[in-house]
Design a protein around this motif. Structure first.
Motif, short mmCIF file in Angstrom:
data_model
loop_
_atom_site.label_atom_id
_atom_site.label_comp_id
_atom_site.label_asym_id
_atom_site.label_seq_id
_atom_site.Cartn_x
_atom_site.Cartn_y
_atom_site.Cartn_z
N GLU A 86 -36.05 28.08 -109.90
CA GLU A 86 -36.16 27.12 -108.88
C GLU A 86 -37.51 27.04 -108.11
N GLU A 87 -37.73 26.06 -107.35
CA GLU A 87 -38.91 26.00 -106.85
C GLU A 87 -39.02 26.28 -105.26
N HIS A 88 -37.82 26.71 -104.67
CA HIS A 88 -37.80 27.01 -103.35
C HIS A 88 -38.14 28.50 -103.01
N MET B 274 -37.44 21.55 -97.96
CA MET B 274 -36.99 20.38 -98.66
C MET B 274 -38.23 19.39 -99.25
N GLU C 133 -38.91 20.75 -102.54
CA GLU C 133 -37.81 20.28 -103.49
C GLU C 133 -38.04 18.72 -103.87
N SER D 130 -41.08 18.53 -106.07
CA SER D 130 -40.78 19.08 -107.48
C SER D 130 -39.91 17.75 -108.50
N SER E 234 -30.65 20.70 -104.45
CA SER E 234 -31.90 20.62 -104.86
C SER E 234 -32.25 20.79 -106.40
N ALA E 235 -33.46 20.78 -106.68
CA ALA E 235 -33.76 20.63 -108.10
C ALA E 235 -33.43 21.86 -108.99
#
Length: 644
Positions: free
Chosen positions: A213-215, A242, A245, A248, A272-273
């Protein structure tokens, strides 16, 4: 007698849960006379303190009287009646409860009194800072103080005031640039997209944890929704996350804004993504709270790729990951699809995938870097360095002692916080040996069942089990390091409701438990031999899977030998090892004789173990504390102090 002699009417009766107060005849009698029955929770005599204290006073008086006379014990009832009469004639005065002196921190909080809960002698208070209703027994009422609220004071009004006053000027609109899908006009007052500025370092070990994930934030107490994020003390961090996300999703062209078709349906609450794959069907989603395009507020997002919240998301992501990793020469384990293996000479690489969390293990650092670089080229990965946490487990290593430990302290702290028990004192409360439990001891009526659903302790106790500071430890014994052992046991007729028995087994590898089970048997056992034979049958099915899975890894060569399975019932062992023995086994269902086939094929070897050395014993029944502690140590459950 009370009504006739004193002219008083009994309105309610508070009692513990002893059998004389729980019989249906007694409950019907109370109901016929309109008397409300109040029952204390199990094992809480302090909730019935008036009666408990009076009983103790009476017994002390009786003992004192009898010690000063030569009368036989048959006169105890006369002494009890005399003590009761004396107590009833003595005047009593209620004393103020003594309070302990305050320490450095305040021991109380200021709340708003809102009423009395039903069927309990306590008070209900509203606590505005956490927007919670508390049920409390001890309280000091400040009758000359008033609520400092301009609204009416209702829960709904207080929530609205709190939300509006916390962050009145926050604007979370996303900065859409020209050419971005169908958005052509930029917006002002934007929150900039935050990119990680952390310096990347090569891992210094052989184990790497990657998050797909990108968080940036991995807080177990994360806000549940957009409004909760605004009210969080660290709202700025959540808003930045956020934005990351959303950015992304834009970079991956996850959706396009369109008008919702006449028969179209939308999905909401997308978190989320989820690094994604193209969808094969049309899916529409409402625009995300806080990130609605002001130019097209009524449009919806037509998804081009899968994201969290979709039923198809996990499967689409797994397909994409599987396709890419197979191109690099990894093979999927046939018995555990989440595990991938690549062997090249003496170099062995293992990848463990759980949703979008990836754990990489390699015995060559250079190969580890090559695998990581390949994955980063395929997906938007984030390197979290040497594995310290995985799926809520804290990982501890001591390479000098060849030890590795797993701890769930972070998960347990989350459970405690959810149930407002984070400041509770730790206590060890062990089950009574040979304790028999039944459904009749629990909630029975619809009202009781509904009330128990709202008791935090009931849901928290099974999750915590006093293991916050305990580690499951592996290693330290070179002789048994790469060998699998199994212990199996049964508790005969342990279920008081249907008289079924309990199966328990545990598999040990490298000194610690890797697989275990404690469950009620589905088949009725007519003897302890039957129960142990059925338990061994259940364990044999798991042993076949364990042996196949570990064999596929290619790192535990001893797994090609039969797994030693230990049982403490000589009769069950004889029936399993000798197919010609039919006495005591004629009534067995055919499926339980699968155990004989597994032994014949060489998957397991059923052997005798002394009952005190059976490590599965505490999976079937409550043991005395010394024996329970010994077994938990022998399956690798050790306190953190023994590792640090």
């Amino acid at each position: 007698e009370v009504e006739n002699q004193l002219g008083k009417t009994i309105k309610s009766l508070r009692s513990d849960r002893e059998g004389e107060y729980m019989s249906q005849e007694f409950l019907d009698h109370l109901k016929d006379h309109g008397i409300i029955a109040h029952r204390t929770p199990p094992y809480t005599p302090q909730h019935n303190g008036v009666s408990e204290r009076r009983n103790r006073t009476l017994l002390d008086m009786v003992r004192s009287m009898m010690s000063q006379t030569t009368l036989p014990k048959s006169f105890l009832d006369y002494a009890l009646e005399t003590a009761t009469r004396i107590l009833n004639m003595v005047l009593t005065k209620k004393r103020d409860t003594l309070t302990k002196p305050n320490k450095l921190e305040p021991r109380s909080i200021k709340c708003i009194f809102i009423g009395y809960p039903k069927e309990t002698m306590k008070y209900s208070f509203y606590y505005p800072p956490e927007n919670k209703v508390l049920v409390i027994r001890n309280a000091k009422f400040l009758e000359n103080s008033f609520i400092n609220q301009e609204a009416s004071g209702s829960l709904k009004d207080l929530e609205i005031i709190q939300e509006e006053d916390t962050h009145p000027s926050i604007d979370t609109s996303l900065n859409y640039k020209e050419g971005d899908l169908e958005i052509n006009e930029p917006q002002s007052d934007v929150i900039p997209i935050r990119r990680s500025t952390r310096t990347r370092h090569a891992p210094d070990g052989m184990c790497l944890y990657i998050d797909a994930e990108e968080h940036e934030l991995r807080d177990l107490g994360e806000p549940a929704n957009y409004k909760a994020a605004l009210l969080d003390p660290e709202s700025e961090k959540w808003l930045n996350a956020m934005n990351v996300e959303i950015q992304s999703m834009k970079d991956n062209e996850v959706w396009v804004l369109v008008e919702l078709p006449p028969n179209g349906k939308t999905q909401t609450d997308v978190k989320s993504a989820f690094l994604n794959r193209y969808l094969n069907e049309e899916v529409y989603m409402e625009q995300i709270d806080g990130f609605v395009n002001p130019k097209y507020p009524n449009r919806v997002c037509k998804l081009k790729r899968s994201i969290y919240g979709l039923k198809q998301a996990s499967r689409q992501w797994n397909k994409q990951f599987n396709d890419e990793i197979n191109k690099f020469g990894f093979t999927q384990n046939c018995d555990e699809p989440c595990v991938y293996l690549k062997a090249s000479g003496s170099n062995i690489t293992l990848i463990i995938l759980y949703v979008d969390d990836i754990l990489i293990m390699e015995n060559n650092i250079l190969m580890l870097q090559i695998v990581k670089s390949y994955l980063e080229g395929c997906f938007a990965m984030k390197d979290l360095g040497k594995a310290a946490y995985i799926l809520g487990f804290k990982i501890y290593r001591d390479r000098s002692r060849r030890l590795i430990g797993l701890c769930q302290s972070a998960y347990i702290e989350k459970i405690l916080k959810q149930n407002c028990m984070e400041n509770s004192k730790r206590r060890s409360i062990h089950m009574q040996e040979k304790l028999k439990l039944s459904k009749s001891q629990g909630a029975l009526t619809p009202v009781e069942l509904k009330r128990m659903q709202n008791v935090p302790y009931a849901s928290a106790v099974g999750s915590i089990m006093n293991t916050k500071d305990m580690f499951l430890v592996y290693g330290g014994d070179l002789k048994r390091e790469l060998r699998v052992y199994c212990y199996t046991d049964a508790g005969y007729l342990t279920n008081a409701d249907d008289l079924k028995s309990q199966t328990g087994y545990v598999f040990i590898l490298n000194g610690g438990a890797v697989d275990w089970k404690s469950a009620k048997q589905s088949i009725f056992a007519t003897s302890s031999v039957d129960a142990d034979y059925i338990a061994a049958f259940d364990a044999s099915k798991e042993a076949v899977w364990v042996r196949k899975f570990i064999s596929g890894l290619g790192v535990v060569l001893t797994i090609e030998e039969p797994i030693s399975m230990y049982c403490d019932n000589t009769g069950a062992i004889a029936i399993a090892n000798e197919s010609g023995i039919t006495k005591g086994a004629r009534h067995f269902r055919a499926k339980v004789h699968y155990l004989r086939k597994v032994i014949k094929y060489g998957d397991i070897k059923l052997e005798k173990v002394y009952i005190d050395d059976n490590l599965a014993d505490h999976f079937t029944k409550a043991l005395e504390f010394p024996k329970h502690s010994e077994h938990t140590r022998n399956i690798g459950m050790l306190p953190g102090s023994s590792l640090m």
